[in-house]
Motif scaffolding. Structure first.
Motif, PDB file in Angstrom:
ATOM      1  N   LEU A  18     -10.655 -21.646  12.661  1.00  0.00           N
ATOM      2  CA  LEU A  18     -10.140 -22.735  13.522  1.00  0.00           C
ATOM      3  C   LEU A  18      -9.236 -23.161  12.633  1.00  0.00           C
ATOM      4  N   GLY A  19      -7.760 -23.158  12.781  1.00  0.00           N
ATOM      5  CA  GLY A  19      -6.734 -23.860  11.938  1.00  0.00           C
ATOM      6  C   GLY A  19      -6.614 -24.942  11.719  1.00  0.00           C
ATOM      7  N   ARG A  20      -5.441 -25.398  11.014  1.00  0.00           N
ATOM      8  CA  ARG A  20      -5.314 -26.387  10.224  1.00  0.00           C
ATOM      9  C   ARG A  20      -6.717 -27.848   9.990  1.00  0.00           C
ATOM     10  N   MET A  21      -7.203 -26.847   9.623  1.00  0.00           N
ATOM     11  CA  MET A  21      -8.560 -27.557   9.097  1.00  0.00           C
ATOM     12  C   MET A  21      -8.538 -28.994   7.735  1.00  0.00           C
ATOM     13  N   SER A  22      -8.995 -29.760   7.909  1.00  0.00           N
ATOM     14  CA  SER A  22      -8.812 -30.842   7.180  1.00  0.00           C
ATOM     15  C   SER A  22     -10.566 -30.778   6.484  1.00  0.00           C
ATOM     16  N   ALA A  23     -10.119 -31.998   5.461  1.00  0.00           N
ATOM     17  CA  ALA A  23     -11.377 -32.025   4.150  1.00  0.00           C
ATOM     18  C   ALA A  23     -12.507 -32.829   5.689  1.00  0.00           C
ATOM     19  N   VAL A  24     -11.761 -33.698   6.026  1.00  0.00           N
ATOM     20  CA  VAL A  24     -12.410 -34.764   6.874  1.00  0.00           C
ATOM     21  C   VAL A  24     -13.364 -33.571   8.148  1.00  0.00           C
ATOM     22  N   ARG A  25     -12.656 -32.872   8.850  1.00  0.00           N
ATOM     23  CA  ARG A  25     -13.022 -32.676  10.048  1.00  0.00           C
ATOM     24  C   ARG A  25     -14.016 -31.069   9.205  1.00  0.00           C
ATOM     25  N   LEU A  26     -13.929 -30.484   7.852  1.00  0.00           N
ATOM     26  CA  LEU A  26     -14.755 -29.594   7.295  1.00  0.00           C
ATOM     27  C   LEU A  26     -16.369 -30.317   7.061  1.00  0.00           C
ATOM     28  N   ARG A  27     -15.830 -31.585   6.982  1.00  0.00           N
ATOM     29  CA  ARG A  27     -17.659 -32.397   6.173  1.00  0.00           C
ATOM     30  C   ARG A  27     -18.031 -33.028   7.764  1.00  0.00           C
ATOM     31  N   SER A  28     -17.370 -33.088   8.574  1.00  0.00           N
ATOM     32  CA  SER A  28     -18.022 -33.486   9.972  1.00  0.00           C
ATOM     33  C   SER A  28     -19.168 -32.116  10.265  1.00  0.00           C
ATOM     34  N   ILE A  29     -18.314 -30.470  10.173  1.00  0.00           N
ATOM     35  CA  ILE A  29     -18.834 -29.273  10.446  1.00  0.00           C
ATOM     36  C   ILE A  29     -20.214 -29.431  10.197  1.00  0.00           C
ATOM     37  N   LEU A  30     -19.683 -29.738   8.633  1.00  0.00           N
ATOM     38  CA  LEU A  30     -21.083 -29.507   7.924  1.00  0.00           C
ATOM     39  C   LEU A  30     -21.677 -30.234   7.373  1.00  0.00           C
ATOM     40  N   CYS A  44     -14.914 -29.958  -1.235  1.00  0.00           N
ATOM     41  CA  CYS A  44     -14.835 -30.589  -0.214  1.00  0.00           C
ATOM     42  C   CYS A  44     -16.781 -29.684   0.523  1.00  0.00           C
ATOM     43  N   ALA A  45     -16.805 -28.112   0.871  1.00  0.00           N
ATOM     44  CA  ALA A  45     -17.730 -28.112   1.218  1.00  0.00           C
ATOM     45  C   ALA A  45     -18.508 -28.021  -0.037  1.00  0.00           C
ATOM     46  N   GLU A  46     -18.230 -27.858  -1.639  1.00  0.00           N
ATOM     47  CA  GLU A  46     -19.137 -27.143  -2.993  1.00  0.00           C
ATOM     48  C   GLU A  46     -19.960 -29.138  -2.670  1.00  0.00           C
ATOM     49  N   GLU A  47     -19.283 -29.818  -2.572  1.00  0.00           N
ATOM     50  CA  GLU A  47     -19.626 -31.257  -3.191  1.00  0.00           C
ATOM     51  C   GLU A  47     -21.223 -32.449  -1.622  1.00  0.00           C
ATOM     52  N   ARG A  48     -20.667 -31.098  -0.484  1.00  0.00           N
ATOM     53  CA  ARG A  48     -21.744 -31.832   0.527  1.00  0.00           C
ATOM     54  C   ARG A  48     -22.421 -31.311   0.598  1.00  0.00           C
ATOM     55  N   THR A  49     -22.537 -29.854   0.429  1.00  0.00           N
ATOM     56  CA  THR A  49     -23.460 -29.157   0.472  1.00  0.00           C
ATOM     57  C   THR A  49     -24.474 -28.620  -1.685  1.00  0.00           C
ATOM     58  N   GLY A  50     -23.898 -29.220  -2.444  1.00  0.00           N
ATOM     59  CA  GLY A  50     -24.416 -28.839  -3.468  1.00  0.00           C
ATOM     60  C   GLY A  50     -24.919 -27.183  -3.823  1.00  0.00           C
ATOM     61  N   LEU A  51     -23.303 -26.734  -3.226  1.00  0.00           N
ATOM     62  CA  LEU A  51     -23.714 -24.798  -3.342  1.00  0.00           C
ATOM     63  C   LEU A  51     -21.970 -24.748  -4.320  1.00  0.00           C
ATOM     64  N   GLY A 111     -31.661 -22.213   4.519  1.00  0.00           N
ATOM     65  CA  GLY A 111     -31.176 -21.498   5.463  1.00  0.00           C
ATOM     66  C   GLY A 111     -30.149 -22.223   6.770  1.00  0.00           C
ATOM     67  N   SER A 112     -29.813 -23.418   6.292  1.00  0.00           N
ATOM     68  CA  SER A 112     -29.312 -23.800   7.471  1.00  0.00           C
ATOM     69  C   SER A 112     -27.822 -23.694   7.181  1.00  0.00           C
ATOM     70  N   VAL A 113     -27.028 -23.834   5.548  1.00  0.00           N
ATOM     71  CA  VAL A 113     -26.023 -23.011   6.104  1.00  0.00           C
ATOM     72  C   VAL A 113     -25.524 -21.824   4.573  1.00  0.00           C
ATOM     73  N   THR A 114     -24.680 -21.446   4.899  1.00  0.00           N
ATOM     74  CA  THR A 114     -23.970 -20.694   4.463  1.00  0.00           C
ATOM     75  C   THR A 114     -22.159 -20.969   4.283  1.00  0.00           C
ATOM     76  N   VAL A 115     -21.667 -20.603   2.842  1.00  0.00           N
ATOM     77  CA  VAL A 115     -20.630 -21.227   2.724  1.00  0.00           C
ATOM     78  C   VAL A 115     -19.931 -19.851   2.024  1.00  0.00           C
ATOM     79  N   GLU A 116     -18.607 -19.245   2.671  1.00  0.00           N
ATOM     80  CA  GLU A 116     -18.364 -18.268   1.417  1.00  0.00           C
ATOM     81  C   GLU A 116     -17.011 -18.484   1.924  1.00  0.00           C
TER      82      GLU A 116
END
Ligand code: FES
Length: 160
Positions: free
Chosen positions: A142-154, A100-107, A116-121
Motif C-alpha cells: 500500500l502506497g502513500r500511507m498516512s498515520a491515520v490510515r495505518l492506525r485504522s488498519i492496526l 504510530c505503529a509502536e504507539e498503537r500496538t505497544g510493541l 497473536g493478532s498482529v506483527t509489525v516489522e
C-alpha cells in the motif's frame, strides 16, 4: 526433556525441505525460505538440524538466519504489517508510521502481540518507492500511507 508431536512434525517438515533442496549449490538460503514459507517461521530448532544436515557450523546457520530480516523465529500474527524504512520512504515520513505503529500496538518493531493478532516489522524497500511511504499488509503493498490510515488498519487488526 520430552519431545512433543509438534517437534517431531516440525523436524520431519524441515528434513523433507532439506532433502528437496540438498542437490542445489549453497542451498541454505533456499532451504530457509522454504522453511519459512511452509512453517510460517524458521524455528530455533532448525538451526542445529540444518547445521548437521548441511555440514555447517551452528554459528554459520544462525548468522544467516539473523542477518536476513525476512526470517522470523516465531509465527507471525494474523495480520502482518511491514513498514518500509529504506531511504525514499524514510524521506516521506516512514518514521512517523513506525511511531504510530509502536504507539498503537505497544510493541517494538519485529514483535508479535501476545494474542497473536498482529506483527509489525520493518522492511527495506518494497519496490514502491515512487509512492512512498509504503507499507505491506498481509502481502499487499500500500502506497502513500498516512498515520491515520495505518492506525485504522492496526485498529482493525488488533480487534480481529
Ligand atoms: S524505499 Fe520504500 S518502497 Fe522503496
Amino acid at each position: 526433556m520430552t519431545t512433543s508431536v509438534s517437534d517431531v512434525t516440525t523436524e520431519a517438515a524441515i528434513s523433507a525441505i532439506v532433502a528437496a533442496h540438498r542437490h542445489q549449490r549453497g542451498p541454505l538460503l533456499e532451504i530457509l525460505h522454504a522453511i519459512q514459507s511452509e512453517l510460517g517461521h524458521v524455528p530455533k530448532e532448525a538451526v542445529p538440524l540444518l547445521a548437521r544436515e548441511l555440514n555447517l557450523s551452528r554459528a554459520d546457520v544462525h548468522g544467516v538466519v539473523t542477518f536476513y530480516h525476512d526470517f522470523r523465529d516465531a509465527p507471525a500474527g494474523r495480520t502482518t504489517v511491514r513498514i518500509c524504512r529504506a531511504e525514499a520512504c524514510q524521506a516521506l515520513g516512514a518514521s512517523a508510521l513506525v511511531g504510530c505503529a509502536e504507539e498503537r500496538t505497544g510493541l517494538p518493531l519485529g514483535r508479535t502481540s501476545a494474542d497473536g493478532s498482529v506483527t509489525v516489522e520493518q522492511v527495506f524497500c518494497l519496490g514502491n518507492c515512487a509512492l512512498g511511504p509504503s507499507v505491506e499488509v498481509n502481502g499487499e503493498v500500500l502506497g502513500r500511507m498516512s498515520a491515520v490510515r495505518l492506525r485504522s488498519i492496526l485498529d482493525e487488526a488488533v480487534t480481529s
